[in-house]
Motif scaffolding. Structure first.
Motif, PDB file in Angstrom:
ATOM      1  N   ALA B  43      40.249  50.760  80.341  1.00 27.23           N
ATOM      2  CA  ALA B  43      39.136  51.713  80.255  1.00 27.23           C
ATOM      3  C   ALA B  43      39.246  52.784  81.347  1.00 27.23           C
ATOM      4  CB  ALA B  43      37.814  50.963  80.369  1.00 27.23           C
ATOM      5  N   ASP B  44      40.446  52.868  81.942  1.00 29.68           N
ATOM      6  CA  ASP B  44      40.717  53.886  82.963  1.00 29.68           C
ATOM      7  C   ASP B  44      39.927  53.699  84.248  1.00 29.68           C
ATOM      8  OD1 ASP B  44      42.741  55.288  81.856  1.00 29.68           O
ATOM      9  OD2 ASP B  44      41.451  56.717  80.803  1.00 29.68           O
ATOM     10  N   LEU B  45      39.495  52.484  84.505  1.00 27.96           N
ATOM     11  CA  LEU B  45      38.845  52.211  85.785  1.00 27.96           C
ATOM     12  C   LEU B  45      39.936  51.780  86.774  1.00 27.96           C
ATOM     13  CD1 LEU B  45      35.761  50.182  84.480  1.00 27.96           C
ATOM     14  CD2 LEU B  45      35.826  52.583  85.193  1.00 27.96           C
ATOM     15  N   ARG B  46      39.874  52.363  87.963  1.00 27.28           N
ATOM     16  CA  ARG B  46      40.870  52.034  88.983  1.00 27.28           C
ATOM     17  C   ARG B  46      40.619  50.591  89.429  1.00 27.28           C
ATOM     18  NH1 ARG B  46      44.366  54.259  92.910  1.00 27.28           N
ATOM     19  NH2 ARG B  46      43.647  53.737  94.989  1.00 27.28           N
ATOM     20  N   THR B  47      41.568  49.731  89.119  1.00 28.89           N
ATOM     21  CA  THR B  47      41.343  48.283  89.230  1.00 28.89           C
ATOM     22  C   THR B  47      42.322  47.622  90.189  1.00 28.89           C
ATOM     23  OG1 THR B  47      40.534  48.222  86.950  1.00 28.89           O
ATOM     24  CG2 THR B  47      41.264  46.124  87.894  1.00 28.89           C
ATOM     25  N   LEU B  48      41.769  46.830  91.106  1.00 34.66           N
ATOM     26  CA  LEU B  48      42.599  46.046  92.030  1.00 34.66           C
ATOM     27  C   LEU B  48      42.252  44.576  91.859  1.00 34.66           C
ATOM     28  CD1 LEU B  48      44.525  45.900  94.598  1.00 34.66           C
ATOM     29  CD2 LEU B  48      42.410  45.842  95.942  1.00 34.66           C
ATOM     30  N   VAL B  49      43.287  43.739  91.774  1.00 33.35           N
ATOM     31  CA  VAL B  49      43.076  42.293  91.732  1.00 33.35           C
ATOM     32  C   VAL B  49      43.674  41.690  92.998  1.00 33.35           C
ATOM     33  CG1 VAL B  49      43.420  40.154  90.435  1.00 33.35           C
ATOM     34  CG2 VAL B  49      43.281  42.339  89.212  1.00 33.35           C
ATOM     35  N   ILE B  50      42.861  40.970  93.746  1.00 35.97           N
ATOM     36  CA  ILE B  50      43.341  40.311  94.965  1.00 35.97           C
ATOM     37  C   ILE B  50      43.431  38.823  94.672  1.00 35.97           C
ATOM     38  CG2 ILE B  50      42.923  39.917  97.422  1.00 35.97           C
ATOM     39  CD1 ILE B  50      41.067  42.371  97.386  1.00 35.97           C
ATOM     40  N   ASP B  51      44.622  38.273  94.855  1.00 41.94           N
ATOM     41  CA  ASP B  51      44.839  36.874  94.485  1.00 41.94           C
ATOM     42  C   ASP B  51      45.639  36.172  95.580  1.00 41.94           C
ATOM     43  OD1 ASP B  51      44.662  34.963  92.057  1.00 41.94           O
ATOM     44  OD2 ASP B  51      46.729  34.780  92.757  1.00 41.94           O
ATOM     45  N   LYS B  52      45.334  34.903  95.795  1.00 43.32           N
ATOM     46  CA  LYS B  52      46.027  34.165  96.862  1.00 43.32           C
ATOM     47  C   LYS B  52      47.459  33.793  96.482  1.00 43.32           C
ATOM     48  CE  LYS B  52      43.209  30.761  98.087  1.00 43.32           C
ATOM     49  NZ  LYS B  52      42.535  29.753  98.931  1.00 43.32           N
ATOM     50  N   GLY B  53      47.768  33.825  95.192  1.00 36.97           N
ATOM     51  CA  GLY B  53      49.115  33.457  94.767  1.00 36.97           C
ATOM     52  C   GLY B  53      49.077  32.834  93.391  1.00 36.97           C
ATOM     53  N   LEU B  54      50.213  32.912  92.725  1.00 34.90           N
ATOM     54  CA  LEU B  54      50.278  32.470  91.332  1.00 34.90           C
ATOM     55  C   LEU B  54      49.872  31.005  91.176  1.00 34.90           C
ATOM     56  CD1 LEU B  54      51.081  33.910  88.753  1.00 34.90           C
ATOM     57  CD2 LEU B  54      53.397  33.010  89.030  1.00 34.90           C
ATOM     58  N   THR B  55      50.204  30.195  92.163  1.00 31.61           N
ATOM     59  CA  THR B  55      49.919  28.762  92.029  1.00 31.61           C
ATOM     60  C   THR B  55      48.709  28.343  92.872  1.00 31.61           C
ATOM     61  OG1 THR B  55      51.540  28.351  93.757  1.00 31.61           O
ATOM     62  CG2 THR B  55      52.295  28.131  91.493  1.00 31.61           C
ATOM     63  N   ALA B  56      47.834  29.302  93.164  1.00 32.67           N
ATOM     64  CA  ALA B  56      46.680  28.979  94.010  1.00 32.67           C
ATOM     65  C   ALA B  56      45.522  28.390  93.215  1.00 32.67           C
ATOM     66  CB  ALA B  56      46.210  30.229  94.747  1.00 32.67           C
ATOM     67  N   GLY B  57      45.462  28.676  91.934  1.00 30.87           N
ATOM     68  CA  GLY B  57      44.292  28.276  91.156  1.00 30.87           C
ATOM     69  C   GLY B  57      44.577  27.142  90.189  1.00 30.87           C
ATOM     70  N   ALA B  58      43.546  26.789  89.431  1.00 33.57           N
ATOM     71  CA  ALA B  58      43.636  25.631  88.534  1.00 33.57           C
ATOM     72  C   ALA B  58      44.676  25.837  87.430  1.00 33.57           C
ATOM     73  CB  ALA B  58      42.269  25.348  87.930  1.00 33.57           C
ATOM     74  N   LEU B  59      44.688  27.053  86.836  1.00 34.14           N
ATOM     75  CA  LEU B  59      45.648  27.284  85.751  1.00 34.14           C
ATOM     76  C   LEU B  59      47.079  27.344  86.289  1.00 34.14           C
ATOM     77  CD1 LEU B  59      45.974  27.754  82.725  1.00 34.14           C
ATOM     78  CD2 LEU B  59      45.779  30.208  83.141  1.00 34.14           C
ATOM     79  N   GLY B  60      47.215  27.965  87.454  1.00 34.96           N
ATOM     80  CA  GLY B  60      48.546  28.135  88.061  1.00 34.96           C
ATOM     81  C   GLY B  60      49.276  26.833  88.289  1.00 34.96           C
ATOM     82  N   ILE B  61      48.524  25.735  88.481  1.00 34.16           N
ATOM     83  CA  ILE B  61      49.189  24.449  88.736  1.00 34.16           C
ATOM     84  C   ILE B  61      49.150  23.531  87.511  1.00 34.16           C
ATOM     85  CG2 ILE B  61      48.869  24.480  91.235  1.00 34.16           C
ATOM     86  CD1 ILE B  61      46.443  22.596  90.788  1.00 34.16           C
ATOM     87  N   THR B  62      48.693  24.093  86.356  1.00 30.75           N
ATOM     88  CA  THR B  62      48.651  23.291  85.134  1.00 30.75           C
ATOM     89  C   THR B  62      50.046  23.254  84.506  1.00 30.75           C
ATOM     90  OG1 THR B  62      46.361  23.932  84.798  1.00 30.75           O
ATOM     91  CG2 THR B  62      47.508  23.033  82.894  1.00 30.75           C
ATOM     92  N   GLY B  63      50.443  22.071  84.085  1.00 36.69           N
ATOM     93  CA  GLY B  63      51.807  21.878  83.598  1.00 36.69           C
ATOM     94  C   GLY B  63      52.087  22.508  82.248  1.00 36.69           C
ATOM     95  N   LYS B  64      51.451  21.993  81.191  1.00 35.45           N
ATOM     96  CA  LYS B  64      51.783  22.462  79.847  1.00 35.45           C
ATOM     97  C   LYS B  64      50.530  22.867  79.099  1.00 35.45           C
ATOM     98  CE  LYS B  64      56.037  19.958  78.875  1.00 35.45           C
ATOM     99  NZ  LYS B  64      56.571  18.752  78.280  1.00 35.45           N
ATOM    100  N   ILE B  65      50.578  24.054  78.503  1.00 35.54           N
ATOM    101  CA  ILE B  65      49.432  24.520  77.716  1.00 35.54           C
ATOM    102  C   ILE B  65      49.918  24.862  76.312  1.00 35.54           C
ATOM    103  CG2 ILE B  65      47.686  26.345  77.504  1.00 35.54           C
ATOM    104  CD1 ILE B  65      48.007  26.511  80.645  1.00 35.54           C
ATOM    105  N   SER B  66      49.258  24.262  75.318  1.00 33.56           N
ATOM    106  CA  SER B  66      49.650  24.532  73.936  1.00 33.56           C
ATOM    107  C   SER B  66      48.480  25.000  73.096  1.00 33.56           C
ATOM    108  CB  SER B  66      50.237  23.264  73.298  1.00 33.56           C
ATOM    109  OG  SER B  66      51.346  22.828  74.040  1.00 33.56           O
ATOM    110  N   ASN B  67      47.291  25.131  73.716  1.00 30.77           N
ATOM    111  CA  ASN B  67      46.108  25.454  72.914  1.00 30.77           C
ATOM    112  C   ASN B  67      45.475  26.792  73.271  1.00 30.77           C
ATOM    113  OD1 ASN B  67      45.151  24.765  75.397  1.00 30.77           O
ATOM    114  ND2 ASN B  67      43.676  23.228  74.699  1.00 30.77           N
ATOM    115  N   TYR B  68      46.236  27.651  73.959  1.00 32.21           N
ATOM    116  CA  TYR B  68      45.680  28.972  74.241  1.00 32.21           C
ATOM    117  C   TYR B  68      45.902  29.840  73.005  1.00 32.21           C
ATOM    118  CZ  TYR B  68      44.043  32.968  76.830  1.00 32.21           C
ATOM    119  OH  TYR B  68      43.286  34.028  77.250  1.00 32.21           O
ATOM    120  N   PRO B  69      44.824  30.342  72.394  1.00 33.55           N
ATOM    121  CA  PRO B  69      44.968  31.072  71.124  1.00 33.55           C
ATOM    122  C   PRO B  69      45.977  32.226  71.228  1.00 33.55           C
ATOM    123  CG  PRO B  69      42.653  30.685  71.603  1.00 33.55           C
ATOM    124  CD  PRO B  69      43.413  30.273  72.818  1.00 33.55           C
TER     125      PRO B  69
END
Lengths: 217, 331
Positions: B43-69
């Motif tokens: 939408a053309d909004l100047r956007t910044l995402v600050i993140d601690k790291g790819l493996t910092a969160g719950a999804l980042g450390i999840t092994g296998k995902i087969s149900n994401y649409p």
């Protein structure tokens, strides 16, 4: 050689456009400059160059006893940030040790705040400070590599603005090991209130207010 | 003295320069934050995402995902997050790896303070997930500031030539352990899980460092001392409890609680500590949104978090453009 980089100088010149009242940096060093005294003096002088609203006065901790006593300075390097101009005012805002690393932002924030003449604290905290009738001394121990520390330093300095009875010091813990030992500083930020009470971490304003109320009860 | 006199570090904290001004700053780059970024950037909004790291969160450390649409998988959580981020970046969102230490939401121009600097923004989205700790171990509160620390960069210099313990299994714990090797004589890395949950290269660096001794599958039971930390009592899986003699304990454990400490109690919460949001995910402060697992009444699924992010992104666009009515369609 200049300590401030060109891009940073330009950025600050721009920020300082917002300054209204004049601000004076009263800096204390000595002839044989102590560790980081020279750098602290250079920082003060270089920052003052960036706006005609900021001036710097450099004093000798040994020779200029009258001024040292006037500002109640007990160690160096030290900077007192005071309002200058026609209505000079010393709010009791002090930096002991070099304001480098993350603390450089505390220094700049304080210059802006003193010039503005507005602490930005809540009405409740201001009311408490306005009713204060006894001295409160806040010492905020920091290290230059601590990202949480400026929040604690700035809040202590905001409080100093609100009452004649409050003085607030940033103390760089590594430069003053004897004080760090005395107050058992093993983690920063650590705020020591009137020698008796202390607080770990950068706490929200209501929590600090609670600690202050406890300390002067 | 060992600290860096580099004033550039402090200067970058001043922020306020053109590069530090955004329309939307999103704290947390998991499915909620990344999905919000896809929509706000598009939408053309100047956007910044600050993140601690790819493996910092719950999804980042999840092994296998087969149900994401739309993503048959199986993919790892980190792979799924990377796909979302790449999509957001393709629309112009900027991602940086950093840790947010505080926010100021008192004015229209809001500020996010991170380790590398201050960022100014019209909208803040909180998407920090719920891997915060639920309990403290015995001795932790008693010795806070007396050897217990959560910030090695802040406090490392107080532990010169001493033996310390770092407790945790993630990127942050490993980075802090490596930082402490500059000061400490020895670092015990006490890992509660049978293996590290961190980036491979980082794990390799930490486990082979001559000053770091790693103990896998070992739980922290108590921090002991007398006025000061004198040791950590630990229990290795299948072994006997032991007390490691240390003067510092740096704790980076995770749990299942919403991470809101950096908000410094500036937002209204329910009695159970959960943030109050409206149906557009806006908190009680206009322009501040909360999305994903951070909201504790949630079904903790990536697709739900992603949807939260989109709802908030639509609302943020309307907020920034001063429209009163928030519509559910996106044009």
């Amino acid at each position: 050689m200049s300590l401030l980089q060109e891009a940073d100088r330009n950025h600050l010149i721009n920020e300082f456009q917002a300054l209204t009242e004049p601000v004076k940096l009263v800096m204390f060093t000595q002839e044989m400059e102590c560790q980081y005294c020279r750098e602290t003096r250079m920082i003060s002088e270089e920052v003052a160059e960036l706006s005609d609203k900021i001036s710097v006065e450099v004093y000798d901790f040994v020779r200029d006893q009258e001024i040292v006593e006037h500002y109640n300075i007990d160690k160096i390097p030290a900077i007192a940030i005071v309002r200058g101009g026609q209505k000079p005012k010393d709010y009791g805002i002090r930096f002991y040790g070099i304001p480098s690393g993350y603390e450089f932002s505390s220094l700049i924030e304080n210059i802006m705040m003193v010039s503005r003449g507005e602490s930005g604290l809540s009405a409740e905290t201001k009311a408490w400070a306005a009713n204060l009738q006894e001295p409160v001394h806040l010492q905020v121990f920091v290290t230059p590599t601590c990202p949480y520390c400026p929040q604690a330093v700035i809040m202590a300095h905001q409080l100093a603005m609100e009452s004649e009875f409050i003085t607030a010091d940033m103390v760089e813990a590594i430069e003053f090991p004897q004080l760090s030992n005395k107050y058992q500083v093993h983690g920063v930020p650590r705020t020591v209130i009137n020698e008796s009470t202390h607080m770990e971490g950068a706490a929200p304003e209501p929590i600090l207010l609670g600690k202050l109320q406890e300390a002067v009860a | 003295m060992s600290f860096d006199l580099n004033l550039g570090l402090g200067m970058s904290n001043l922020g306020g320069g053109e590069d530090n001004n955004y329309d939307v700053v999103i704290i947390g780059g998991g499915p909620a934050g990344a999905s919000a970024a896809i929509y706000t950037a598009r939408a053309d909004l100047r956007t910044l995402v600050i993140d601690k790291g790819l493996t910092a969160g719950a999804l980042g450390i999840t092994g296998k995902i087969s149900n994401y649409p739309g993503v048959p998988g199986p993919v790892t959580g980190a792979e799924l997050v990377e796909i979302m981020r790449a999509q957001a970046e393709s629309f112009g969102a900027k991602f940086i790896t950093d840790k947010v230490v505080g926010v100021d939401i008192s004015g229209e121009r809001k500020m996010v303070m991170a380790g590398t600097g201050a960022f100014y923004t019209k909208v803040i989205m909180l998407a920090t997930g719920s891997m915060g700790r639920t309990s403290v171990v015995k001795g932790e509160e008693e010795f806070l500031g007396r050897g217990v620390s959560y910030c090695a960069t802040c406090d490392g210099a107080f532990f010169r030539n001493q033996t310390v313990a770092v407790i945790g299994n993630n990127d942050e714990a490993l980075e802090e352990a490596l930082f402490l090797t500059k000061f400490a004589a020895k670092v015990h890395l006490v890992v509660p899980t049978p293996e590290l949950k961190a980036r491979e290269a980082l794990a390799a660096e930490a486990t082979t460092h001559p000053k770091i001794e790693v103990q896998l599958g070992t739980r922290l039971k108590e921090i002991v001392g007398n006025g000061q930390v004198a040791g950590v009592r630990v229990h290795p899986r299948g072994g006997d409890e032991q007390t490691l003699p240390v003067t510092g304990a740096f704790v980076y454990l995770q749990g299942g609680k919403p991470i809101t400490d950096y908000l410094m109690a500036q937002l209204e919460t329910e009695p159970n500590g959960c943030l109050v949001v409206d149906k557009e995910m806006q908190t009680t402060v206009p322009g501040v949104f909360a999305i994903g697992d951070l909201l504790c009444t949630h079904i903790k699924q990536a697709v739900i978090a992603a949807a939260d992010g989109v709802i908030a992104a639509v609302a943020a666009d309307k907020y920034i453009h001063g429209r009163k009515a928030v519509q559910t369609d996106w044009k």
